[in-house]
Design an enzyme around this catalytic site. Structure first.
Site, PDB file in Angstrom:
ATOM      1  N   LYS A  61      99.272 -60.678  -5.731  1.00 18.64           N
ATOM      2  CA  LYS A  61      99.277 -59.718  -4.542  1.00 18.64           C
ATOM      3  C   LYS A  61      97.833 -59.984  -3.580  1.00 18.64           C
ATOM      4  CE  LYS A  61      99.137 -55.440  -2.584  1.00 18.64           C
ATOM      5  NZ  LYS A  61     100.351 -55.018  -1.638  1.00 18.64           N
ATOM      6  N   LYS A 130      89.457 -55.621   0.633  1.00 20.79           N
ATOM      7  CA  LYS A 130      89.236 -55.984  -0.650  1.00 20.79           C
ATOM      8  C   LYS A 130      90.011 -56.971  -1.428  1.00 20.79           C
ATOM      9  CE  LYS A 130      92.014 -53.219  -3.046  1.00 20.79           C
ATOM     10  NZ  LYS A 130      93.120 -54.240  -3.508  1.00 20.79           N
TER      11      LYS A 130
END
Length: 191
Positions: A61, A130
Site C-alpha cells: 500500500k 505518511k
C-alpha cells in the site's frame, strides 16, 4: 499465542471504489486465512492480491501510494508549465492521456479533482505524506535508494508543515501554481 488469526489488507481505489465494491486489496498473511476471509474481502473489492506474509499488504500500500504521489506531482509540474506556456489545461491533459505520459493521475485524478478545482478525492495530503514516509523508511531499512520518493516526500512534508494535512492530496498542485503564478483550471476559454 491467543489463537487470534490475522491478515493485513489495506485497500486502494478511493471513495468511489469503496462505494462500488471495486477496491484493490493487498493482503498480507497466511493463505488459508485469506481463503477463509475471501468472501468478506470480495464484498469490498474485486481485485484481491496476496502479496506475502503479515505486513506485506501495508508495505505494498505504501509503495503504491508512493507511485501515485509521484505521478500526481509529475503531472502537476507538466500541467503548470503547460499553462504557463499558454497551452490550455484540457488540451495538455488530452495530449498526455493519448501519449506515453498518461497515468491514473492524468486520466482520472486531474479531470475529476484538479481541473475543476474540486480537490475532494477523500485522501489527504497528511495521509499521502505518511505513506511516503513509510516507503522511504522501508527503502532505508532494505538499503534501497529512494531518490524520487524522497523528493516527492519533501514537497508533501512542506504542505503538512504549512497546515495542509487535511486537504486533498491532489491539491499539492497549488504549491506549484503559486510559485509559477498560474492556475491550472478548466474554463470556457480553454475549450
Amino acid at each position: 499465542q491467543q489463537g487470534v488469526k490475522m491478515l493485513d489488507a489495506p485497500v486502494s481505489g478511493g471513495v468511489s471504489g469503496a462505494e462500488k465494491g471495486t477496491l484493490s486489496i493487498m493482503v498480507g498473511g497466511d493463505t488459508k486465512e485469506l481463503d477463509h476471509c475471501r468472501p468478506i474481502l470480495e464484498t469490498l473489492g474485486d481485485k484481491i492480491f496476496h502479496v506475502g506474509t503479515i505486513g506485506a499488504g501495508h508495505t505494498m500500500k505504501a509503495l503504491n501510494n508512493m507511485v501515485s504521489a509521484s505521478t500526481v506531482l509529475a503531472t502537476s509540474e507538466a500541467m503548470v508549465l503547460a499553462t504557463k506556456a499558454n497551452i490550455s489545461p484540457s488540451k495538455a491533459l488530452a495530449v498526455i492521456n493519448a501519449s506515453t505520459g498518461r497515468s491514473w493521475a492524468s486520466e482520472y485524478k486531474f479531470p475529476r479533482f484538479v481541473l475543476n478545482g474540486a480537490f475532494n478525492s477523500g485522501f489527504g495530503i497528511g495521509l499521502m505524506n505518511k505513506d511516503l514516509d513509510i516507503a522511504t523508511r522501508l527503502g532505508r531499512e532494505h538499503d534501497v535508494p529512494m531518490f524520487l520518493a524522497s523528493v516527492v516526500q519533501q514537497l508533501y512534508g512542506l504542505a503538512v508543515s504549512q497546515g495542509k494535512s487535511h486537504e486533498c492530496h491532489t491539491a499539492i498542485i497549488n504549491f506549484l501554481e503559486e510559485w509559477a503564478g498560474v492556475q491550472v483550471r478548466e474554463s470556457e476559454s480553454n475549450h
